[in-house]
Enzyme design. Structure first.
Site, PDB file in Angstrom:
ATOM      1  N   GLY A  10       0.813  -1.215   0.000  1.00 39.47           N
ATOM      2  CA  GLY A  10       0.000   0.000   0.000  1.00 39.47           C
ATOM      3  C   GLY A  10       0.845   1.262   0.000  1.00 39.47           C
ATOM      4  O   GLY A  10       0.475   2.269  -0.618  1.00 39.47           O
ATOM      5  N   ASN A  11       2.006   1.213   0.668  1.00 38.02           N
ATOM      6  CA  ASN A  11       2.879   2.387   0.700  1.00 38.02           C
ATOM      7  C   ASN A  11       3.508   2.663  -0.660  1.00 38.02           C
ATOM      8  O   ASN A  11       3.907   3.804  -0.939  1.00 38.02           O
ATOM      9  CB  ASN A  11       3.987   2.198   1.740  1.00 38.02           C
ATOM     10  CG  ASN A  11       3.451   2.286   3.162  1.00 38.02           C
ATOM     11  OD1 ASN A  11       2.652   3.148   3.476  1.00 38.02           O
ATOM     12  ND2 ASN A  11       3.885   1.379   4.008  1.00 38.02           N
ATOM     13  N   LYS A 121      -1.514  -4.357  12.959  1.00 36.04           N
ATOM     14  CA  LYS A 121      -1.409  -3.888  11.573  1.00 36.04           C
ATOM     15  C   LYS A 121      -1.370  -2.363  11.512  1.00 36.04           C
ATOM     16  O   LYS A 121      -2.348  -1.697  11.852  1.00 36.04           O
ATOM     17  CB  LYS A 121      -2.597  -4.419  10.767  1.00 36.04           C
ATOM     18  CG  LYS A 121      -2.623  -3.949   9.306  1.00 36.04           C
ATOM     19  CD  LYS A 121      -1.473  -4.501   8.503  1.00 36.04           C
ATOM     20  CE  LYS A 121      -1.593  -4.109   7.037  1.00 36.04           C
ATOM     21  NZ  LYS A 121      -0.425  -4.529   6.263  1.00 36.04           N
ATOM     22  N   LYS A 205      -2.108  -8.143   3.443  1.00 33.97           N
ATOM     23  CA  LYS A 205      -2.267  -8.508   2.034  1.00 33.97           C
ATOM     24  C   LYS A 205      -1.230  -9.547   1.592  1.00 33.97           C
ATOM     25  O   LYS A 205      -1.481 -10.287   0.649  1.00 33.97           O
ATOM     26  CB  LYS A 205      -2.222  -7.267   1.139  1.00 33.97           C
ATOM     27  CG  LYS A 205      -0.894  -6.583   1.003  1.00 33.97           C
ATOM     28  CD  LYS A 205      -0.150  -6.972  -0.261  1.00 33.97           C
ATOM     29  CE  LYS A 205       1.161  -6.251  -0.396  1.00 33.97           C
ATOM     30  NZ  LYS A 205       2.008  -6.084   0.765  1.00 33.97           N
ATOM     31  N   LYS A 267       5.469 -10.403   5.446  1.00 36.70           N
ATOM     32  CA  LYS A 267       6.018 -10.712   4.124  1.00 36.70           C
ATOM     33  C   LYS A 267       6.862 -11.975   4.196  1.00 36.70           C
ATOM     34  O   LYS A 267       6.763 -12.865   3.336  1.00 36.70           O
ATOM     35  CB  LYS A 267       6.849  -9.545   3.600  1.00 36.70           C
ATOM     36  CG  LYS A 267       6.033  -8.317   3.239  1.00 36.70           C
ATOM     37  CD  LYS A 267       6.910  -7.167   2.811  1.00 36.70           C
ATOM     38  CE  LYS A 267       6.059  -5.987   2.339  1.00 36.70           C
ATOM     39  NZ  LYS A 267       5.058  -5.546   3.329  1.00 36.70           N
TER      40      LYS A 267
END
Length: 304
Positions: A10-11, A121, A205, A267
């Site tokens: 998102g970043n 989060k 995500k 991740k």
């Protein structure tokens, strides 16, 4: 060529210096121009994306306004999923010169997941330490790519269990369509007495992307973020990139607390899950060095 799941952070879609829609479009356009090279190389890819900054901004707007109704977090996730899906779909379609399909995706979680009691989060803007401590919601210290520390709001992030629209995504991919799905990790839902119900959370995500990869038999998971690799001692003078690692080596680093919650940790966990499930390669890197990473010459290469 095999199928690749490409997970955009998102970043990477929201420039820190220009959060306007024009700024987002410029950032998205730069990202999809890099992704177009996957298509040129003959790869079939499915695109997922984060939404942390975007959903956090919506929460902030609601808190700062007395006008209009306030919506729960699952609805805000749906809003950002559609918003970013629309921009990505349009910009990627323009570059590929073909139709791109966005699937508004629900992802099932466990209603009793311990994450609901322990938010991790990060979402929304960055704050100084004094600003973070003064907020009426829970914040947590995070480390930026340049090594500086700030504070961000944290919300529950339960583990994904099922991609509700997995069959539809597989059908579209099998038909040769470029698909965008599981935006923001998917809209978090639980199943009760056969019925789906939204819950207040933001699913990571990367973990959702690993689940999608398993559902469509992907051969590679490409986790794109705003740093070129996963690092040991990140943010310190001794930080060092992890160029290649086995699942066993990464598990040891996780056990040592090497990776931050809500940042690099999910991740790494997603890469491990994918490699263990599919027996293939996962890569953690940035869009800037994506081509070199695909060739095995950059990023963090996660191998069985």
């Amino acid at each position: 060529m095999g199928r690749i799941i490409v997970a955009l952070g998102g970043n990477t879609l929201l420039p820190m210096d220009d959060e306007t829609m024009a700024g987002q479009r410029r950032r998205v356009r730069a990202a999809v121009e890099n992704l177009a090279r996957l298509d040129e190389a003959g790869h079939d890819f499915v695109l997922t994306h984060g939404n942390g900054p975007q959903v956090g901004n919506l929460m902030l707007q609601q808190e700062q306004s007395d006008a209009g109704p306030r919506f729960p977090l699952d609805v805000l996730v749906a809003e950002t999923q559609a918003q970013l899906g629309y921009i990505l779909q349009q910009e990627l379609g323009n570059v590929l010169e073909e139709s791109v399909t966005t699937v508004i995706t629900q992802v099932r979680v466990d209603a009793h997941d311990e994450a609901f009691e322990h938010p991790t989060k990060p979402v929304g803007p960055h704050y100084s330490e004094s600003e973070g401590r003064s907020k009426p919601f829970q914040t947590k210290q995070v480390t930026r790519p340049d090594g500086t520390t700030t504070y961000r709001r944290v919300v529950p992030s339960p583990d994904p269990i099922e991609v509700v629209e997995a069959d539809r995504i597989e059908t579209l991919v099998a038909d040769g369509k470029t698909v965008i799905c599981a935006g923001g990790g998917g809209i978090p839902v639980v199943r009760e007495r056969g019925q789906l119900r939204g819950v207040e959370a933001v699913i990571d995500k990367d973990r959702a992307s690993a689940l999608v990869a398993d559902e469509i038999d992907a051969t590679m998971l490409l986790l794109l973020t705003d740093v070129d690799a996963a690092y040991t001692d990140f943010g310190s003078a001794d930080q060092a990139p992890i160029e290649e690692a086995s699942v066993t080596e990464l598990r040891e680093l996780l056990a040592d607390g090497e990776f931050a919650e809500g940042s690099m940790k999910p991740k790494v966990e997603a890469a491990i899950d994918f490699v263990e499930s599919q027996g293939e390669r996962a890569i953690i890197t940035s869009t800037d060095v994506m081509d070199d990473a695909l060739a095995g010459d950059a990023g963090t290469q996660v191998l069985p």
